[in-house]
Design a protein around this motif. Structure first.
Motif, PDB file in Angstrom:
ATOM      1  N   GLY A  91     -10.312  -5.738  -9.568  1.00 60.82           N
ATOM      2  CA  GLY A  91      -9.252  -5.091  -8.822  1.00 60.82           C
ATOM      3  C   GLY A  91      -9.676  -4.833  -7.406  1.00 60.82           C
ATOM      4  N   PRO A  92      -8.994  -3.891  -6.770  1.00 62.29           N
ATOM      5  CA  PRO A  92      -9.397  -3.530  -5.416  1.00 62.29           C
ATOM      6  C   PRO A  92     -10.819  -2.973  -5.431  1.00 62.29           C
ATOM      7  CG  PRO A  92      -7.257  -2.570  -5.972  1.00 62.29           C
ATOM      8  CD  PRO A  92      -7.839  -3.139  -7.228  1.00 62.29           C
ATOM      9  N   PRO A  93     -11.445  -2.889  -4.280  1.00 56.19           N
ATOM     10  CA  PRO A  93     -12.811  -2.373  -4.256  1.00 56.19           C
ATOM     11  C   PRO A  93     -12.860  -0.923  -4.733  1.00 56.19           C
ATOM     12  CG  PRO A  93     -11.932  -2.620  -2.031  1.00 56.19           C
ATOM     13  CD  PRO A  93     -10.932  -3.213  -2.968  1.00 56.19           C
ATOM     14  N   PRO A  94     -13.987  -0.502  -5.299  1.00 51.52           N
ATOM     15  CA  PRO A  94     -14.102   0.882  -5.729  1.00 51.52           C
ATOM     16  C   PRO A  94     -13.923   1.830  -4.544  1.00 51.52           C
ATOM     17  CG  PRO A  94     -15.992  -0.416  -6.455  1.00 51.52           C
ATOM     18  CD  PRO A  94     -15.186  -1.277  -5.539  1.00 51.52           C
ATOM     19  N   GLY A  95     -13.435   3.001  -4.825  1.00 51.17           N
ATOM     20  CA  GLY A  95     -13.291   4.001  -3.775  1.00 51.17           C
ATOM     21  C   GLY A  95     -11.895   4.563  -3.721  1.00 51.17           C
ATOM     22  N   ASN A  96     -11.617   5.208  -2.658  1.00 43.07           N
ATOM     23  CA  ASN A  96     -10.329   5.848  -2.443  1.00 43.07           C
ATOM     24  C   ASN A  96      -9.273   4.798  -2.119  1.00 43.07           C
ATOM     25  OD1 ASN A  96      -8.109   7.284  -1.291  1.00 43.07           O
ATOM     26  ND2 ASN A  96      -9.483   8.956  -0.755  1.00 43.07           N
ATOM     27  N   PHE A  97      -8.181   4.805  -2.865  1.00 41.51           N
ATOM     28  CA  PHE A  97      -7.144   3.798  -2.656  1.00 41.51           C
ATOM     29  C   PHE A  97      -6.564   3.864  -1.241  1.00 41.51           C
ATOM     30  CE2 PHE A  97      -4.625   7.409  -3.958  1.00 41.51           C
ATOM     31  CZ  PHE A  97      -3.469   7.310  -3.188  1.00 41.51           C
ATOM     32  N   ARG A  98      -6.679   4.987  -0.599  1.00 44.14           N
ATOM     33  CA  ARG A  98      -6.176   5.123   0.774  1.00 44.14           C
ATOM     34  C   ARG A  98      -6.973   4.257   1.757  1.00 44.14           C
ATOM     35  NH1 ARG A  98      -6.371  10.030  -1.617  1.00 44.14           N
ATOM     36  NH2 ARG A  98      -4.377  11.037  -1.980  1.00 44.14           N
ATOM     37  N   ASP A  99      -8.165   3.841   1.333  1.00 43.66           N
ATOM     38  CA  ASP A  99      -9.012   3.016   2.191  1.00 43.66           C
ATOM     39  C   ASP A  99      -8.791   1.523   1.984  1.00 43.66           C
ATOM     40  OD1 ASP A  99     -10.178   5.336   3.221  1.00 43.66           O
ATOM     41  OD2 ASP A  99     -11.756   5.333   1.678  1.00 43.66           O
ATOM     42  N   TRP A 100      -8.011   1.141   0.993  1.00 41.25           N
ATOM     43  CA  TRP A 100      -7.778  -0.277   0.733  1.00 41.25           C
ATOM     44  C   TRP A 100      -6.730  -0.819   1.689  1.00 41.25           C
ATOM     45  CZ3 TRP A 100      -6.913   1.175  -5.026  1.00 41.25           C
ATOM     46  CH2 TRP A 100      -8.127   1.531  -5.595  1.00 41.25           C
ATOM     47  N   ASN A 101      -6.949  -2.035   2.101  1.00 37.81           N
ATOM     48  CA  ASN A 101      -5.948  -2.666   2.966  1.00 37.81           C
ATOM     49  C   ASN A 101      -5.041  -3.570   2.141  1.00 37.81           C
ATOM     50  OD1 ASN A 101      -7.208  -5.240   2.642  1.00 37.81           O
ATOM     51  ND2 ASN A 101      -8.629  -4.781   4.304  1.00 37.81           N
ATOM     52  N   ARG A 102      -4.053  -4.117   2.774  1.00 40.31           N
ATOM     53  CA  ARG A 102      -3.070  -4.960   2.086  1.00 40.31           C
ATOM     54  C   ARG A 102      -3.746  -6.146   1.382  1.00 40.31           C
ATOM     55  NH1 ARG A 102       2.030  -6.513   1.428  1.00 40.31           N
ATOM     56  NH2 ARG A 102       2.604  -8.693   1.683  1.00 40.31           N
ATOM     57  N   GLU A 103      -4.715  -6.750   2.036  1.00 42.64           N
ATOM     58  CA  GLU A 103      -5.412  -7.899   1.450  1.00 42.64           C
ATOM     59  C   GLU A 103      -6.112  -7.523   0.148  1.00 42.64           C
ATOM     60  OE1 GLU A 103      -9.155 -10.682   2.605  1.00 42.64           O
ATOM     61  OE2 GLU A 103      -7.666 -10.360   4.185  1.00 42.64           O
ATOM     62  N   ASP A 104      -6.716  -6.323   0.087  1.00 42.87           N
ATOM     63  CA  ASP A 104      -7.367  -5.853  -1.137  1.00 42.87           C
ATOM     64  C   ASP A 104      -6.354  -5.774  -2.281  1.00 42.87           C
ATOM     65  OD1 ASP A 104      -9.840  -5.496   0.160  1.00 42.87           O
ATOM     66  OD2 ASP A 104      -9.351  -3.421   0.696  1.00 42.87           O
ATOM     67  N   TRP A 105      -5.197  -5.203  -1.998  1.00 45.16           N
ATOM     68  CA  TRP A 105      -4.159  -5.054  -3.026  1.00 45.16           C
ATOM     69  C   TRP A 105      -3.609  -6.410  -3.472  1.00 45.16           C
ATOM     70  CZ3 TRP A 105      -3.396  -0.918  -5.796  1.00 45.16           C
ATOM     71  CH2 TRP A 105      -3.765   0.323  -5.301  1.00 45.16           C
ATOM     72  N   ILE A 106      -3.338  -7.293  -2.530  1.00 43.32           N
ATOM     73  CA  ILE A 106      -2.796  -8.618  -2.867  1.00 43.32           C
ATOM     74  C   ILE A 106      -3.790  -9.397  -3.719  1.00 43.32           C
ATOM     75  CG2 ILE A 106      -2.041 -10.841  -1.915  1.00 43.32           C
ATOM     76  CD1 ILE A 106      -0.020  -8.492  -1.591  1.00 43.32           C
ATOM     77  N   LYS A 107      -5.062  -9.333  -3.381  1.00 43.56           N
ATOM     78  CA  LYS A 107      -6.093 -10.029  -4.161  1.00 43.56           C
ATOM     79  C   LYS A 107      -6.129  -9.505  -5.601  1.00 43.56           C
ATOM     80  CE  LYS A 107     -10.983 -11.171  -4.156  1.00 43.56           C
ATOM     81  NZ  LYS A 107     -12.274 -10.986  -3.490  1.00 43.56           N
TER      82      LYS A 107
END
Length: 116
Positions: A91-107
């Motif tokens: 999934g997205p990288p570990p950590g606070n979801f507020r720090d994820w960018n659009r590319e992280d979510w799409i991946k």
């Protein structure tokens, strides 16, 4: 708890550690035979052996990238008619979801929702 799934076959993706491994162990604890998948062969084989020894179920390890067409073919060749599939490809990288960018979510969405 007896979930009534003893003797079934399951595919568990990304099962060498973390959530995937936890799912594989929970299924093995219920007497389910497994095909487990991850990209790193050495970690996957070690996990498979530990699950076999601990739970006494059949475990087949398939070291491939399940997000690729070839990887999916190899996993399904090892278990062509699974009773259970745990689609867990990271999934997205570990950590606070507020720090994820659009590319992280799409991946993450692509790996877990579109790949299957």
């Amino acid at each position: 708890m007896d979930m009534g799934i003893r003797g079934r076959e399951a595919i568990v993706c990304a099962a060498s550690k973390g959530l995937g491994r936890g799912c594989a162990e929970a299924l093995a604890g219920e007497g389910v035979d497994l095909v487990i998948n991850a990209r790193t062969k050495s970690e996957l084989e070690a996990t498979a052996e530990e699950i076999r020894k601990t739970y006494g179920v059949n475990v087949t390890a398939v070291a491939v990238d399940v997000t690729t067409e070839e990887g999916r073919k190899q996993v399904l060749a090892a278990c062509p008619e699974p009773d259970i599939i745990v689609n867990n490809a990271g999934g997205p990288p570990p950590g606070n979801f507020r720090d994820w960018n659009r590319e992280d979510w799409i991946k993450a969405l692509d790996a877990n929702m579109l790949t299957p």
